[in-house]
Design a protein around this motif. Structure first.
Motif, short mmCIF file in Angstrom:
data_model
loop_
_atom_site.label_atom_id
_atom_site.label_comp_id
_atom_site.label_asym_id
_atom_site.label_seq_id
_atom_site.Cartn_x
_atom_site.Cartn_y
_atom_site.Cartn_z
N TYR A 493 0.87 -1.19 0.00
CA TYR A 493 0.00 0.00 0.00
C TYR A 493 0.90 1.23 0.00
O TYR A 493 1.69 1.42 0.92
N TRP A 494 0.79 2.03 -1.05
CA TRP A 494 1.62 3.23 -1.19
C TRP A 494 0.77 4.49 -1.13
O TRP A 494 -0.24 4.59 -1.84
N GLU A 495 1.21 5.43 -0.32
CA GLU A 495 0.65 6.78 -0.36
C GLU A 495 1.73 7.68 -0.96
O GLU A 495 2.85 7.74 -0.44
N ILE A 496 1.38 8.34 -2.07
CA ILE A 496 2.41 9.13 -2.76
C ILE A 496 2.04 10.62 -2.77
O ILE A 496 0.87 11.00 -2.64
N ASP A 497 3.08 11.42 -2.94
CA ASP A 497 2.93 12.87 -3.07
C ASP A 497 3.39 13.25 -4.47
O ASP A 497 4.53 12.97 -4.84
N GLN A 498 2.49 13.84 -5.25
CA GLN A 498 2.84 14.21 -6.61
C GLN A 498 2.68 15.71 -6.81
O GLN A 498 1.58 16.26 -6.75
N THR A 499 3.81 16.38 -7.05
CA THR A 499 3.79 17.83 -7.27
C THR A 499 3.90 18.18 -8.74
O THR A 499 3.61 19.30 -9.15
N GLY A 500 4.34 17.23 -9.56
CA GLY A 500 4.51 17.49 -10.99
C GLY A 500 3.18 17.56 -11.72
O GLY A 500 2.15 17.05 -11.25
N ALA A 501 3.20 18.17 -12.89
CA ALA A 501 1.98 18.35 -13.69
C ALA A 501 1.55 17.05 -14.37
O ALA A 501 0.36 16.83 -14.62
N THR A 502 2.51 16.19 -14.67
CA THR A 502 2.20 14.95 -15.39
C THR A 502 1.97 13.81 -14.39
O THR A 502 2.83 13.54 -13.54
N LYS A 503 0.83 13.18 -14.53
CA LYS A 503 0.53 12.06 -13.64
C LYS A 503 1.46 10.88 -13.93
O LYS A 503 1.92 10.70 -15.06
N VAL A 504 1.70 10.11 -12.90
CA VAL A 504 2.52 8.91 -13.07
C VAL A 504 1.74 7.89 -13.89
O VAL A 504 0.65 7.48 -13.49
N PRO A 505 2.27 7.46 -15.04
CA PRO A 505 1.54 6.51 -15.88
C PRO A 505 1.44 5.13 -15.21
O PRO A 505 2.30 4.75 -14.41
N PRO A 506 0.40 4.36 -15.56
CA PRO A 506 0.26 3.00 -15.00
C PRO A 506 1.49 2.13 -15.24
O PRO A 506 1.88 1.34 -14.38
N SER A 507 2.13 2.31 -16.40
CA SER A 507 3.30 1.47 -16.72
C SER A 507 4.43 1.69 -15.73
O SER A 507 5.22 0.78 -15.46
N VAL A 508 4.53 2.91 -15.19
CA VAL A 508 5.60 3.21 -14.23
C VAL A 508 5.32 2.48 -12.91
O VAL A 508 6.24 1.94 -12.28
N PHE A 509 4.07 2.47 -12.47
CA PHE A 509 3.74 1.74 -11.25
C PHE A 509 3.97 0.24 -11.44
O PHE A 509 4.40 -0.47 -10.52
N GLU A 510 3.69 -0.25 -12.65
CA GLU A 510 3.97 -1.66 -12.94
C GLU A 510 5.48 -1.92 -12.86
O GLU A 510 5.92 -2.96 -12.33
N ASN A 511 6.26 -0.97 -13.37
CA ASN A 511 7.71 -1.10 -13.27
C ASN A 511 8.17 -1.06 -11.81
O ASN A 511 9.16 -1.71 -11.44
N CYS A 512 7.46 -0.29 -10.99
CA CYS A 512 7.76 -0.26 -9.56
C CYS A 512 7.53 -1.64 -8.94
O CYS A 512 8.33 -2.11 -8.12
N CYS A 513 6.44 -2.29 -9.35
CA CYS A 513 6.15 -3.65 -8.85
C CYS A 513 7.30 -4.58 -9.18
O CYS A 513 7.79 -5.34 -8.32
#
Length: 606
Positions: A493-513
């Motif tokens: 379970y991740w709680e993230i803080d995003q300040t950038g304008a571009t949302k984190v794409p699903p593929s990046v979270f998959e890469n995190c996995c």
């Protein structure tokens, strides 16, 4: 005349088996009644045999000072990391008496990890006899509670795992693989009527997990009315076999109906052994199995398919306790779950002498002849370190107290912290009986994998780096071992803080996995890649403020705000519910992490 001869032979065999059972029970009675004396004999034998080894002499113990007091004064209490330099030398080919005066015959690879890899536990040939003795005591104990177990067979799912050789040429493999490949195991399943199994030895020794489990299931189904007990070593392995049946029952039924063997079973030894059991088509049995498996509800599938089954034998202590509800479901709460033994790669420890107890009440009686036992009291109140000089002997532990297990073995481990936390539940004569509480520091486990908090932290840190390019960062995290599906899998379970304008794409979270999985130890990765006993890792992104909610809940339940820290693993249902209620998206690892059979688990330098 012939019938009379057969009856006489049968009666003679029965008497022989009864004599063996009585001898085994008398042995248990004797060793537990004289636990203190036997423990002293065990230590004296270990030290006198190994008085010339480098490790003992380096710490100031010589052949003239082998009494218990001197041993405890000069030999330190150690962990694997302390012994690793000595073990590496043996692995790299040094045959001098480093830890044992007797030659190290092989290494047993522990499912615990050191530096992210399997531990190598030295062993000697004589230890196989000691393990065989240990196993010979199990069925005599069980037969007191469930008689006539010699009148049928067991459907047991045995699995071997990959093995390798160290640079010095010693085999390195799991302890169960070592045992299943031994002449002692083959003799037991061939000649002991209490240890007859539906699985031919060729199916057990098949290294291909699909072919092994398919063939063992097929043989178990073909002999379904002969089956008196079912199981595997660990609950996770048995659940995996039932789940395999759910997915493949149509193919299995086809083989039974036609007397054929699926083309995916390519191992010639396995094919030959299975076809000896699958002698001819059996459409009646195939129809029966198909009718049971076609039902939407698989509740009670075990007694439905194997109607004479008397119990399920699997280890359900420690992390395996999470599988008890699923076992109860598959048995329709009608079959006892027997957790029979307590053992590890370091040594075999004890037996459950009350095998029909509830899984939550299992305790093991430690056998004083297996090794020299000591116990480090665990201070659960303030977590303060214990003085190693104040370890407690086997017969001096106190009822209700928790201890970390420390062992001195015949194979060259001296005052070694096993990492298991036990609680004294009672006594069998002089010998204490223990509840297994947990593995020290382990936070996640699905099968034989063990992931501790430090390793998880490193893996999560590595994975979270993928967020930086999107001006996002990980605020907080926790984990959960999800066994609601088979195979089970890790959930973060991740709680993230995003300040950038571009949302984190699903593929990046998959890469995190995948990055988390790549950072975990080889035992985990083998479970994912080869054994298929662990499913893809999942990351669940939760709403901002979720971990504040967790803290609020903990405080409402009496926790101190000043001492509260986020748990790195959660098990308590209300906390899991809080987390799941605030999930905004979920991602799975897109592929398996890297793992190669026989990859090295040791250092190549001294």
């Amino acid at each position: 005349m012939q019938n009379t001869t057969i009856k006489n032979l049968s009666d003679a065999a029965y008497n022989v088996n009864q004599d063996k059972n009585l001898k085994a029970l008398r042995f248990i009675e004797d060793v537990t009644s004289n636990a203190d004396e036997i423990q002293k004999q065990v230590l004296a034998e270990i030290l006198s045999t190994n008085a010339n080894v480098e490790y003992l002499q380096r710490h100031g113990l010589n052949e003239h000072d082998i009494d218990v007091d001197t041993f405890k004064k000069v030999i330190p209490v150690v962990t694997y990391e302390d012994l690793k330099p000595y073990i590496d030398r043996i692995a790299n080919g040094d045959t001098s008496p480093i830890l044992s005066s007797k030659p190290i015959s092989e290494f047993l690879t522990s499912s615990g990890t050191s530096g992210g890899e399997r531990k190598l536990m030295p062993t000697i040939k004589e230890e196989m006899e000691r393990r065989s003795l240990f196993y010979s005591l199990m069925m005599p104990v069980m037969n007191q509670f469930v008689p006539d177990l010699d009148k049928g067979k067991g459907v047991f799912f045995f699995f071997i795992k990959s093995e390798a050789k160290t640079p010095g040429g010693l085999v390195a493999r799991p302890v169960l693989t070592s045992y299943y490949k031994s002449s002692q195991f083959k003799d037991k399943i061939t000649n002991d009527p209490y240890n007859k199994y539906t699985s031919p030895i060729e199916t057990i020794l098949c290294s291909d997990s699909y072919q092994s489990i398919y063939s063992q299931l097929l043989c178990g189904l073909c002999q379904n009315t002969d089956v008196l007990r079912v199981g595997s070593i660990f609950a996770s392995g048995f659940i995996r076999a039932i789940r395999f049946l759910e997915k493949n029952w149509k193919i299995l039924c086809n083989d039974i109906r036609n007397g054929t063997l699926d083309d995916n079973i390519t191992d010639p030894k396995v094919r030959e052994a299975v076809l000896k059991i699958l002698i001819k088509p059996n459409p009646k049995l195939a129809d029966f199995i198909e009718a049971e498996c076609r039902r939407e509800d698989w509740k009670g599938i075990i007694p439905r398919l194997w109607p004479n089954t008397k119990y399920v034998e699997v280890i359900v202590t420690g992390s395996m306790a999470q599988y008890v509800p699923k076992l109860d479901y598959y048995s329709n709460n009608s079959l006892p779950i027997v957790s029979a033994l307590y053992a590890s790669s370091e040594c075999y420890f004890g037996l459950n002498l009350n095998p029909l107890c509830k899984p939550s009440e299992v305790f093991y009686t430690l056998l004083p002849n297996m090794c020299y036992f000591e116990f480090s009291p665990v201070n659960r109140i303030n977590g303060s370190p214990n003085d190693d000089r104040k370890l407690v002997d086997l017969v001096d532990v106190e009822l209700g107290q928790e201890y970390e297990l420390v062992v001195t073995t015949y194979s060259g481990l001296y005052r070694y912290r096993v990492g298991d936390i036990l609680r004294v539940a009672g006594f069998k004569n002089e010998a204490p009986q223990f509840n297994f509480i947990c593995r020290k520091s382990v936070v996640l486990s699905i099968d034989s994998d063990k992931t501790d908090e430090a390793e998880l932290q490193i893996a999560v840190t590595n994975a979270a780096k993928h967020l930086l390019q999107f001006d996002a960062s990980l605020i907080e995290y926790t984990s959960y071992a999800d066994t609601s599906s088979v195979p089970g899998h890790y959930v973060l379970y991740w709680e993230i803080d995003q300040t950038g304008a571009t949302k984190v794409p699903p593929s990046v979270f998959e890469n995190c996995c995948l990055a988390v999985e790549e950072s975990l130890n080889s035992v985990y990765r083998q479970g994912r890649v080869s054994d298929k006993s662990i499913g893809p890792l999942e990351i669940k992104i939760v709403e901002t403020g979720t971990f504040d909610k967790l803290m609020d809940y903990a405080i409402s339940q009496g926790a101190s705000m000043a001492q509260y820290k986020t748990p790195r693993c959660v098990k308590y249902a209300p906390i899991v519910e809080i987390l799941n209620a605030r999930v905004v998206s979920s991602y799975f690892s897109p592929k398996c992490p890297q793992w190669a059979p026989g990859q090295k688990h040791w250092s190549n330098h001294n």
